[in-house]
Design a protein around this motif. Sequence first.
Motif, PDB file in Angstrom:
ATOM      1  N   ALA A  69       0.825  -1.207   0.000  1.00  0.00           N
ATOM      2  CA  ALA A  69       0.000   0.000   0.000  1.00  0.00           C
ATOM      3  C   ALA A  69       0.863   1.263   0.000  1.00  0.00           C
ATOM      4  O   ALA A  69       0.571   2.234  -0.714  1.00  0.00           O
ATOM      5  N   PHE A  70       1.951   1.259   0.775  1.00  0.00           N
ATOM      6  CA  PHE A  70       2.837   2.417   0.781  1.00  0.00           C
ATOM      7  C   PHE A  70       3.558   2.557  -0.560  1.00  0.00           C
ATOM      8  O   PHE A  70       3.753   3.674  -1.056  1.00  0.00           O
ATOM      9  N   ALA A  71       3.961   1.440  -1.160  1.00  0.00           N
ATOM     10  CA  ALA A  71       4.618   1.501  -2.463  1.00  0.00           C
ATOM     11  C   ALA A  71       3.685   2.111  -3.507  1.00  0.00           C
ATOM     12  O   ALA A  71       4.099   2.933  -4.336  1.00  0.00           O
ATOM     13  N   ARG A  72       2.438   1.718  -3.469  1.00  0.00           N
ATOM     14  CA  ARG A  72       1.464   2.262  -4.425  1.00  0.00           C
ATOM     15  C   ARG A  72       1.305   3.768  -4.226  1.00  0.00           C
ATOM     16  O   ARG A  72       1.294   4.536  -5.199  1.00  0.00           O
ATOM     17  N   MET A  73       1.187   4.206  -2.976  1.00  0.00           N
ATOM     18  CA  MET A  73       1.043   5.637  -2.704  1.00  0.00           C
ATOM     19  C   MET A  73       2.310   6.390  -3.093  1.00  0.00           C
ATOM     20  O   MET A  73       2.248   7.434  -3.753  1.00  0.00           O
ATOM     21  N   HIS A  74       3.469   5.879  -2.699  1.00  0.00           N
ATOM     22  CA  HIS A  74       4.720   6.562  -3.007  1.00  0.00           C
ATOM     23  C   HIS A  74       4.952   6.633  -4.516  1.00  0.00           C
ATOM     24  O   HIS A  74       5.387   7.669  -5.041  1.00  0.00           O
ATOM     25  N   ALA A  75       4.674   5.545  -5.207  1.00  0.00           N
ATOM     26  CA  ALA A  75       4.899   5.527  -6.654  1.00  0.00           C
ATOM     27  C   ALA A  75       4.034   6.546  -7.375  1.00  0.00           C
ATOM     28  O   ALA A  75       4.432   7.092  -8.416  1.00  0.00           O
ATOM     29  N   SER A  76       2.864   6.840  -6.836  1.00  0.00           N
ATOM     30  CA  SER A  76       1.937   7.739  -7.523  1.00  0.00           C
ATOM     31  C   SER A  76       2.434   9.182  -7.568  1.00  0.00           C
ATOM     32  O   SER A  76       1.890   9.999  -8.331  1.00  0.00           O
TER      33      SER A  76
END
Length: 362
Positions: free
Chosen positions: A149-156
């Motif tokens: 979930a953090f990777a998805r947010m950070h990548a965005s």
Amino acid sequence: MSEAHRVPLSYADVDAGWVTSALRDAWPGVTVSRVERGPVFGYKQNKFRISVDYAEGGEGRPRTFIVKGNFPGENDPSTGSAWAMANELRSIRDVAPLVAAPAGPQWHHIGITEEASAIIMEDLTPTGATFFHAFHTLDLGQAMAFMDAFARMHASAWDSPIFAAGGAMGPGTLAHENRRLVNDVYFPTFFTPENWQSYVELPRGRALPARFQNLDRAKDAWGRLWAIMPQTAMVVIHGDEHLGNLYVTGSGEPGLIDWVARPEHWPIGLSYFLLCALDIADRRMWERALLSHYLTRLRHYGADDVPSFEEAWFFYRCAAFYPVVTWLNNSAVWQPEAINTANAVRAATAALDHDSYGLLGL
């Protein structure tokens, strides 16, 4: 001040008139005839559940909500500060919607003034959500789900132009102001001799290795840490990723509450999360695999120029010192001493394991 723009200063101000006007932001035809306030819950005295009856427009609407605010009229420091509450609500309203944020309670109204702020949001209890706390650390599957979930947010928003001048989170924006308040106003208060020593003398401070109790050495390490962070990508972080702010939905999806969202370098949010959310023994076994998982998911979600594992591992280990300082200096108004101590010791153990001072040249 009109009813539509009033922000409750005390618990008693959360009445049928205010709730009606607040809910009309989302549901213009609704009228609340009665509000019953439940007991204040949580360590800070700033949130409670309300049950409502509707006179009009209530068909299919929830009967319970959570209300949170700083309520200055209660004259109780444990309700929290005006700037911290405003920061949290700006995070929810203005920052989190700009990125691929994890699940969170739906909000129906946010009001912010210089003196007071308040939110009406979804009551997650009826949905089957499960909340964590400082003494219920994550298992491996839960930790992997949050890392995804953090990777998805950070990548965005990975090193996005959104952070530059003229961008939606650049200078002059609310997101930028959130970061300024935390980094340039709040953090410097840690290092006044009187403040530092007052925390060192508490159980959390005396539980730390002597090297982390020394103000001059800690201040030097803190400066060196922030000096190398610009070598890492800027992202949007939740900003307070400890167990008390994590939950899973009824379907098992990771969720976050109590945001302090701001543009920040990714190792800051990631180290804070891993070092506080895992038992020390589990963290030692899992952190390399979890960091590798995070990097893999960043690439999956489209982030460019994702660091190698070796590069990420270096910055992550340096950043292990970040939660040592933040938990040592966390106000007892915000968390009880047992939680401050547990998280400070978890972080300090990691900083020792990784020789954060050595990596920072000390």
